[in-house]
Design an enzyme around this catalytic site. Structure first.
Site, short mmCIF file in Angstrom:
data_model
loop_
_atom_site.label_atom_id
_atom_site.label_comp_id
_atom_site.label_asym_id
_atom_site.label_seq_id
_atom_site.Cartn_x
_atom_site.Cartn_y
_atom_site.Cartn_z
N LYS A 102 33.49 -20.50 125.54
CA LYS A 102 32.07 -20.36 125.95
C LYS A 102 31.64 -21.58 126.79
CE LYS A 102 30.86 -17.63 121.89
NZ LYS A 102 30.01 -17.50 120.74
N GLY A 402 37.24 -19.74 67.89
CA GLY A 402 35.84 -19.32 67.72
C GLY A 402 34.92 -20.44 68.16
N LEU A 403 33.65 -20.10 68.24
CA LEU A 403 32.65 -21.07 68.70
C LEU A 403 32.57 -22.28 67.75
CD1 LEU A 403 29.76 -18.56 69.52
CD2 LEU A 403 31.07 -19.91 71.19
N SER A 404 31.99 -23.34 68.25
CA SER A 404 31.71 -24.49 67.38
C SER A 404 30.74 -24.01 66.29
CB SER A 404 31.07 -25.61 68.20
OG SER A 404 30.67 -26.64 67.35
N SER A 406 31.50 -21.85 64.00
CA SER A 406 31.79 -20.47 63.58
C SER A 406 32.43 -20.45 62.19
CB SER A 406 32.70 -19.79 64.60
OG SER A 406 33.90 -20.52 64.75
N GLY A 407 33.03 -21.58 61.77
CA GLY A 407 33.65 -21.62 60.44
C GLY A 407 35.15 -21.89 60.49
N LYS A 408 35.67 -22.30 61.61
CA LYS A 408 37.13 -22.49 61.77
C LYS A 408 37.67 -23.52 60.77
CE LYS A 408 36.85 -23.88 66.09
NZ LYS A 408 35.39 -23.86 66.22
N SER A 409 37.01 -24.70 60.71
CA SER A 409 37.53 -25.76 59.83
C SER A 409 37.42 -25.33 58.37
CB SER A 409 36.74 -27.06 60.02
OG SER A 409 36.76 -27.42 61.36
N SER A 476 39.30 -23.40 71.57
CA SER A 476 40.24 -22.79 72.52
C SER A 476 39.56 -21.63 73.25
CB SER A 476 41.53 -22.36 71.83
OG SER A 476 41.31 -21.73 70.58
N1 LIG Z 1 30.53 -29.88 74.75
C1 LIG Z 1 31.13 -29.51 73.62
N2 LIG Z 1 31.51 -28.22 73.45
C2 LIG Z 1 32.15 -27.86 72.31
N3 LIG Z 1 32.46 -28.71 71.30
C3 LIG Z 1 32.11 -30.00 71.43
C4 LIG Z 1 31.43 -30.45 72.59
N4 LIG Z 1 31.20 -31.78 72.44
C5 LIG Z 1 31.70 -32.14 71.26
N5 LIG Z 1 32.26 -31.08 70.64
C6 LIG Z 1 32.98 -31.17 69.36
O1 LIG Z 1 34.36 -30.97 69.66
C7 LIG Z 1 34.91 -29.95 68.82
C8 LIG Z 1 35.68 -28.94 69.68
O2 LIG Z 1 36.87 -29.47 70.11
P1 LIG Z 1 38.04 -28.51 70.51
O3 LIG Z 1 39.21 -29.41 70.76
O4 LIG Z 1 38.20 -27.45 69.50
O5 LIG Z 1 37.52 -27.88 71.86
S1 LIG Z 1 38.32 -27.02 72.95
O6 LIG Z 1 39.24 -26.14 72.21
O7 LIG Z 1 39.05 -27.95 73.80
O8 LIG Z 1 37.33 -26.28 73.70
C9 LIG Z 1 33.78 -29.23 68.21
O9 LIG Z 1 34.20 -29.03 66.87
P2 LIG Z 1 33.94 -27.65 66.06
O10 LIG Z 1 32.47 -27.61 65.85
O11 LIG Z 1 34.71 -27.87 64.79
O12 LIG Z 1 34.45 -26.52 66.88
C10 LIG Z 1 32.60 -30.16 68.33
O13 LIG Z 1 32.42 -30.87 67.16
N1 LIG Z 2 31.43 -18.13 56.00
C1 LIG Z 2 30.46 -19.05 56.05
N2 LIG Z 2 29.24 -18.77 55.58
C2 LIG Z 2 28.25 -19.68 55.63
N3 LIG Z 2 28.38 -20.91 56.15
C3 LIG Z 2 29.58 -21.25 56.66
C4 LIG Z 2 30.68 -20.35 56.61
N4 LIG Z 2 31.74 -20.97 57.17
C5 LIG Z 2 31.32 -22.20 57.54
N5 LIG Z 2 30.03 -22.36 57.21
C6 LIG Z 2 29.23 -23.57 57.47
O1 LIG Z 2 29.04 -23.61 58.89
C7 LIG Z 2 29.15 -24.94 59.34
C8 LIG Z 2 30.26 -24.99 60.41
O2 LIG Z 2 31.49 -24.70 59.80
P1 LIG Z 2 32.82 -25.32 60.34
O3 LIG Z 2 33.91 -24.81 59.46
O4 LIG Z 2 32.70 -26.77 60.51
O5 LIG Z 2 32.91 -24.60 61.76
P2 LIG Z 2 33.77 -24.99 63.03
O6 LIG Z 2 34.98 -25.71 62.56
O7 LIG Z 2 34.11 -23.67 63.65
O8 LIG Z 2 32.90 -25.82 63.88
C9 LIG Z 2 29.45 -25.80 58.12
O9 LIG Z 2 28.24 -26.39 57.70
C10 LIG Z 2 29.95 -24.83 57.10
O10 LIG Z 2 29.63 -25.23 55.77
#
Ligand SMILES: Nc1ncnc2c1ncn2[C@@H]1O[C@H](COP(=O)(O)OS(=O)(=O)O)[C@@H](OP(=O)(O)O)[C@H]1O
Ligand SMILES: Nc1ncnc2c1ncn2[C@@H]1O[C@H](COP(=O)(O)OP(=O)(O)O)[C@@H](O)[C@H]1O
Length: 565
Positions: A102, A402-404, A406-409, A476
């Site tokens: 152009k 599962g979500l933070s 949710s009861g995983k630990s 995860s």
């Molecule tokens: N931004 C953000 N999002 C999610 N979680 C957070 C964050 N910051 C800190 N935490 C804390 O870290 C824990 C999750 O770690 P993970 O190693 O399971 O996470 S991941 O799998 O890599 O996504 C998670 O533990 P759980 O509650 O036992 O799941 C939290 O305590």
């Molecule tokens: N089945 C359930 N019913 C009611 N409360 C729960 C149950 N499982 C876990 N909790 C409570 O929910 C909170 C989070 O549990 P936690 O096992 O730490 O979850 P995550 O490891 O997924 O973050 C804790 O205070 C725990 O006592």
């Protein structure tokens, strides 16, 4: 990149040497055409917007001898043009032409042209071309396209077509025989014949060939094309090779001449051009396709990203669409390869998404990583079965996701207590704990989560190998990494358990106050709020995480674990 075919459409018809033969959309709709001048035939692929940079465009870049970038004289060399110049240079296209188009709209002003010429020289100083040229054109009227233009007396170079006819186009110098086996047979059968395509070079009866994967050697007794037996065959021919003895042949084998054996690698450095909107992450598994071979691949290091405006090498954490980068990659098994510069056919690859099967990146191998050759597995005297025998049960991985909150630990703890009381050897890998030690360098970006889960999967695998029942409790959040863990650990050893607790419930529990922080904008990347969670599609078990009765939760879990023994 090139719109030359459109320019050719508007050429005056009187030039007898120019023959516009064909225009069709067979390669990538409406993107290629063929024309000829005396003694030379051209085929053109037109690359349009970078986001349309699909596999076909890359296939064209791979074959092209010349790249033509057309820019608007009034706009100068913009980012997109620079990007294409880098792309052409990376693909080792030897010649680059910049068409400053152009020119009529800037009154054929030589100052504008010379300004662009200076920018072009600056750009080319970072690039690798055998020749470069810059031509002022008006494609609609054909100025300097077919014939020199009366409007540019200050330009003493050739017209585009004349220049194209002078370019030396030889590109591939390596004429080694490369045969890509294409068989439907199961892997690793022994056979004295194989079907496939010659990707490079030629083969003659009596030549001695080598299978890259096994290193076995045999002599060619016969060569058959679709219709007849032949004495020799060349590049692109589909043939059956009959050998003088049986060798191990797999459907993705690569065969070379015995006197020029191919190397194999599972770790190398490559130019990676990311083409997908979804970013590329370190440690995530992708599928690599290199000629007829496939492997799981992950980026282990992003060495740098090219800043196409300055040529500088920038650090980066992930690959964004159209990034041109240099990365280290690791594969789950070795492939036959060469560098792109030496043997393009075995030096270029694509990465494919494992779920959508979309092509997400193109790569050009730069060099093998020597550690791929120098690191060997150490054989151990005591194996997993010995340890399992002593433990009285098999090693397994129970993967909770599962979500933070949710009861995983809670569930992982209850499960471990129960298994422990049954005399089982167990270990819990928990997100919070791992992040205080091995993974304390990682945060919560997508890239860091991918790396977190990769390390966790590796540790879980080692512990399983030690004969333990490993319970992992990590958010995860991504399917791709959970799938990676399953593949790494082995699907017969791995069960995925989804702790399904609605986000509202997790938010109400909020034992660490993280959701509150995220809602008030103090915590970025909180899963479920401002970072995604992808629930499993086919988990082995779904647990209702709102059920307060822990024994009811444990019952199906314990059943699942005992079914694995
Ligand atoms: N931004 C953000 N999002 C999610 N979680 C957070 C964050 N910051 C800190 N935490 C804390 O870290 C824990 C999750 O770690 P993970 O190693 O399971 O996470 S991941 O799998 O890599 O996504 C998670 O533990 P759980 O509650 O036992 O799941 C939290 O305590
Ligand atoms: N089945 C359930 N019913 C009611 N409360 C729960 C149950 N499982 C876990 N909790 C409570 O929910 C909170 C989070 O549990 P936690 O096992 O730490 O979850 P995550 O490891 O997924 O973050 C804790 O205070 C725990 O006592």
């Amino acid at each position: 990149m090139s719109t030359l075919s459109k320019a050719a459409d508007h050429q005056p018809a009187q030039d007898n040497n120019f023959n516009f033969k064909h225009k069709s959309g067979a390669v990538d709709s409406e993107t290629w055409s063929i024309f000829s001048t005396t003694g030379r035939e051209f085929s053109i692929t037109i690359a349009t917007a970078p986001e349309r940079n699909n596999r076909e465009i890359h296939a064209a870049l791979f074959k092209a001898n010349v790249a033509i970038i057309l820019i608007d004289a009034a706009c100068g060399i913009q980012t997109q043009a620079k990007w294409y110049a880098y792309l052409a240079s990376s693909f080792k296209i030897r010649h680059l032409i910049l068409g400053v188009n152009k020119m009529d709209q800037v009154d054929f002003d030589p100052h504008i042209f010379h300004g662009i010429e200076q920018d072009f020289h600056d750009l080319c100083s970072h690039l690798d071309f055998a020749s470069t040229a810059i031509i002022p054109t008006v494609s609609l009227q054909g100025n300097n396209v077919l014939n020199p233009s009366v409007h540019t007396p200050w330009y003493d170079g050739l017209s585009l077509i004349d220049y194209l006819t002078t370019i030396e186009t030889a590109r591939i110098t390596d004429n080694r025989f490369i045969f890509l086996v294409q068989e439907n047979n199961p892997a690793n059968i022994r056979s004295d014949r194989c079907n496939g395509m010659i990707a490079n070079g030629q083969i003659t009866i009596g030549d001695v060939v080598r299978i890259a994967a096994s290193g076995e050697i045999a002599q060619v007794k016969n060569i058959r094309t679709l219709n007849s037996d032949v004495f020799e065959a060349r590049t692109n021919e589909v043939i059956t090779l009959a050998l003088d003895k049986e060798v191990k042949i797999s459907c993705n084998d690569v065969i070379s001449a015995a006197h020029s054996p191919l190397e194999t690698t599972d770790q190398f450095t490559a130019v990676v051009i990311w083409t997908h909107a979804e970013p590329g992450l370190v440690s995530r598994n992708y599928q690599l396709i290199l000629a007829n071979q496939q492997a799981d691949a992950s980026i282990t290091t992003i060495k740098y990203r090219l800043d196409i405006n300055t040529g500088a090498h920038e650090a980066c954490q992930q690959l964004k669409q159209n990034d041109i980068t240099v990365c280290n990659l690791a594969l789950n098994h070795p492939v036959a390869f060469d560098t792109y510069t030496t043997l393009p056919v075995l030096g270029n690859f694509v990465l494919v998404d494992q779920y959508s099967h979309a092509t997400i990146a193109t790569g050009l191998i730069m060099h093998n990583l020597r550690r791929a050759q120098n690191v060997h597995r150490q054989a151990l005297s005591i194996c997993r079965e010995d340890r399992e025998r002593l433990n009285g049960h098999k090693g397994k991985v129970i993967w909770l996701t599962g979500l933070s909150g949710s009861g995983k630990s809670t569930i992982a703890n209850a499960l471990e207590k129960e298994l422990h009381s049954q005399g089982k050897r167990t270990y819990i890998l928990d997100g919070d704990n791992m992040r205080h030690g091995l993974n304390k360098d990682l945060g919560f970006t997508n890239a860091d989560r991918v790396e977190n889960i990769r390390r966790v999967a590796e540790v879980a695998k080692l512990m399983m190998d030690a004969g333990l029942i490993v319970i992992t409790a990590f958010i995860s959040p991504f399917r791709a990494e959970r799938e990676m863990a399953r593949q790494l650990i082995g699907k017969e050893n791995f069960v995925e358990v989804y702790i399904s607790t609605p986000l509202e419930v997790c938010e109400q529990r909020d034992p660490k106050g993280l959701y509150k922080k995220a809602r008030s904008g103090q915590l970025p990347n909180m899963t479920g709020i401002n970072s995604p969670y992808e629930p499993p599609e086919h988990p082995s078990l779904v647990i209702n995480g709102t059920n307060q009765n822990i024994s009811a939760i444990l019952r199906p879990l314990l059943q699942l674990v005992s079914s694995l023994q």
